[in-house]
Scaffold this active site. Structure first.
Site, mmCIF file in Angstrom:
data_model
loop_
_atom_site.group_PDB
_atom_site.id
_atom_site.type_symbol
_atom_site.label_atom_id
_atom_site.label_comp_id
_atom_site.label_asym_id
_atom_site.label_seq_id
_atom_site.Cartn_x
_atom_site.Cartn_y
_atom_site.Cartn_z
ATOM 1 N N GLN A 282 0.816 -1.221 0.000
ATOM 2 C CA GLN A 282 0.000 0.000 0.000
ATOM 3 C C GLN A 282 0.846 1.266 0.000
ATOM 4 O OE1 GLN A 282 -3.277 0.494 -0.376
ATOM 5 N NE2 GLN A 282 -3.760 -1.671 -0.520
ATOM 6 N N HIS B 40 0.084 -2.926 -9.498
ATOM 7 C CA HIS B 40 -1.269 -2.416 -9.787
ATOM 8 C C HIS B 40 -1.766 -1.441 -8.724
ATOM 9 C CE1 HIS B 40 -3.968 -4.945 -7.119
ATOM 10 N NE2 HIS B 40 -2.896 -5.690 -7.081
ATOM 11 N N CYS C 194 -19.944 -10.212 3.539
ATOM 12 C CA CYS C 194 -21.058 -11.095 3.829
ATOM 13 C C CYS C 194 -20.783 -12.418 3.120
ATOM 14 C CB CYS C 194 -22.346 -10.480 3.303
ATOM 15 S SG CYS C 194 -23.754 -11.560 3.506
HETATM 16 N N1 PLP Z 1 -0.479 -6.693 0.850
HETATM 17 C C1 PLP Z 1 -1.275 -5.621 0.966
HETATM 18 C C2 PLP Z 1 -1.070 -4.667 2.105
HETATM 19 C C3 PLP Z 1 -2.283 -5.392 0.037
HETATM 20 O O1 PLP Z 1 -3.076 -4.329 0.158
HETATM 21 C C4 PLP Z 1 -2.456 -6.319 -1.026
HETATM 22 C C5 PLP Z 1 -3.553 -6.154 -2.010
HETATM 23 O O2 PLP Z 1 -4.525 -5.495 -1.755
HETATM 24 C C6 PLP Z 1 -1.580 -7.412 -1.113
HETATM 25 C C7 PLP Z 1 -0.608 -7.576 -0.161
HETATM 26 C C8 PLP Z 1 -1.696 -8.428 -2.223
HETATM 27 O O3 PLP Z 1 -1.204 -7.868 -3.432
HETATM 28 P P1 PLP Z 1 -1.577 -8.526 -4.859
HETATM 29 O O4 PLP Z 1 -2.975 -8.133 -5.145
HETATM 30 O O5 PLP Z 1 -0.618 -7.888 -5.816
HETATM 31 O O6 PLP Z 1 -1.362 -9.977 -4.739
#
Ligand code: PLP
Length: 390
Positions: free
Chosen positions: A180, A202, A326
């Site tokens: 993040q 992404h 949910c």
């Molecule tokens: N770690 C955190 C803090 C995330 O917010 C996310 C995805 O939302 C991930 C790991 C997983 O990443 P990925 O979607 O690239 O597998």
């Protein structure tokens, strides 16, 4: 006024920057070579990856051979935890926290089932980890500390540099899930005092399905994907060349504009938080007021269902998310909000708004008005006569 949908879920994913896509495109078509091939077409791809790796290393202030390209944040997190566990013969003690993303949280639980000793360190009511709690959890056989840089639900920024400094003094491997934080916070691995770091493209306007695991030279870890000699024999499989090119370009672009864009987002974030607190008295801000990601606005609306609110907002043209889910008719409150000490009934009413590059003040003004209306309607349906929702 814009007629299109307003996307306020940038913590879930971000749109691919069209400029980044332009740079990626030839690597799907005319520059399609396999970097392992020794002919000219393969060589072109190999050179492009080398340049991309150097560009990423500049942003992270590390050496290019410390960057492993993976399929995303989840793989990087799995590789870090399992790789260090295997280097220690699947024995030893790992410290992580109660608010980690499932990619860490569930991997740690899996390792616990395999017999490793895992400590899930608690957080305070704002979701902040006390570095002293990490230090006092350290045992003689602690092999790894893995703490997230910033939380995906409530945006809390953790004191990684402080934690890393102390952990490294004791010769323990320090990993951070910075998924993040990518493109938003500084990713200088020396200043953060870390040995391993996970990132996912992404989340910073790059493509999906490509990530990074930074591994400091000298860190003991065992590769988890067996096959060819790619990625310095640490992560086998033919490289995702367009993904790697896109990741490095997106990371460079977001880091370049980081300070200016952060200041703009913080202004919008604080405006929105203040307005929601003024307009909807029952709303409870989750996470820390200032130690939070510039793009994160998260609230709980006690007595309401977060998912229902997300659906209603979606119908009105705003994409948001909720930490509650949910599943088969049962509502599961977010483990992050419960760990912050919120009652399950309050936590079920969570809403996350994650702003981004395209978000304007006008979008947020419109959003706040719609949110107010939808909260009132849901409160009426739920039979809440509380003055706060009137
Ligand atoms: N770690 C955190 C803090 C995330 O917010 C996310 C995805 O939302 C991930 C790991 C997983 O990443 P990925 O979607 O690239 O597998």
């Amino acid at each position: 006024m814009k007629n299109e949908r307003r996307y306020l879920d940038h913590a879930a994913t971000t749109p691919l920057d069209p400029e980044v896509f332009k740079i990626m495109k030839p690597y799907f078509t005319e520059k399609f070579g396999n970097p392992s091939s020794i002919h000219e077409t393969g060589h072109g791809a190999k050179v492009a990856i080398k340049k991309a790796r150097e560009q990423v290393a500049k942003v992270l202030h590390c050496r290019p051979n410390e960057i492993l390209f993976t399929s995303g944040g989840t793989e990087s997190d799995n590789l870090a935890l399992k790789g260090v566990a295997e280097a220690n013969n699947w024995k030893g003690h790992i410290i992580t926290s109660v608010i980690e993303h499932h990619a860490i949280y569930n991997t740690a639980r899996y390792l616990k089932e395999r017999g490793l000793d895992i400590t899930f360190v608690k957080v305070d009511e704002k979701g902040i980890i006390n570095p002293d709690d990490i230090l006092s959890a350290i045992k003689d056989d602690t092999i790894l500390v893995s703490i997230m840089c910033a939380n995906n639900e409530i945006g809390t920024i953790e004191p990684i540099s402080e934690i890393g400094k102390e952990v490294k003094k004791q010769g323990i491997v320090m990993h951070t899930d910075a998924v993040q934080a990518g493109g938003v916070l500084s990713l200088n691995v020396d200043k953060l005092h870390i040995d391993m770091m996970s990132l996912s493209a992404h989340k910073f306007y790059g493509p999906k399905g490509i990530g990074i695991l930074y591994v400091r030279n000298g860190t003991e870890f065992v590769p988890q994907q067996i096959g060819g000699a790619q990625e310095f024999k640490k992560r086998a499989s033919t490289e995702n060349v367009p993904g790697i090119i896109g990741l490095s370009d997106a990371l460079f672009r977001s880091d370049d504009k980081r300070k200016k864009e952060s200041d703009r987002l913080i202004g919008l974030r604080d405006f929105t938080i203040q307005k929601i607190q003024q307009e909807i008295k029952g709303a409870i801000l989750t996470g820390h007021k200032t130690e939070r990601l510039p793009n994160n606005i998260s609230f709980c609306f006690p007595g309401l269902e977060g998912e229902a609110l997300v659906m209603r907002l979606s119908e009105r043209g705003f994409d948001t998310s909720s930490g509650s889910a949910c599943a088969s008719g049962n509502f599961d409150a977010s483990h992050v909000l419960l760990a912050c000490g919120l009652d399950a009934k309050v936590a079920l009413g969570s809403l996350r708004v994650a702003i981004g590059k395209s978000t304007t003040k006008e979008d947020l003004e419109l959003f706040i008005n719609v949110l107010k209306e939808e909260v009132k309607k849901l409160a009426k349906i739920a039979g809440i006569v509380d003055i706060a929702y009137r």
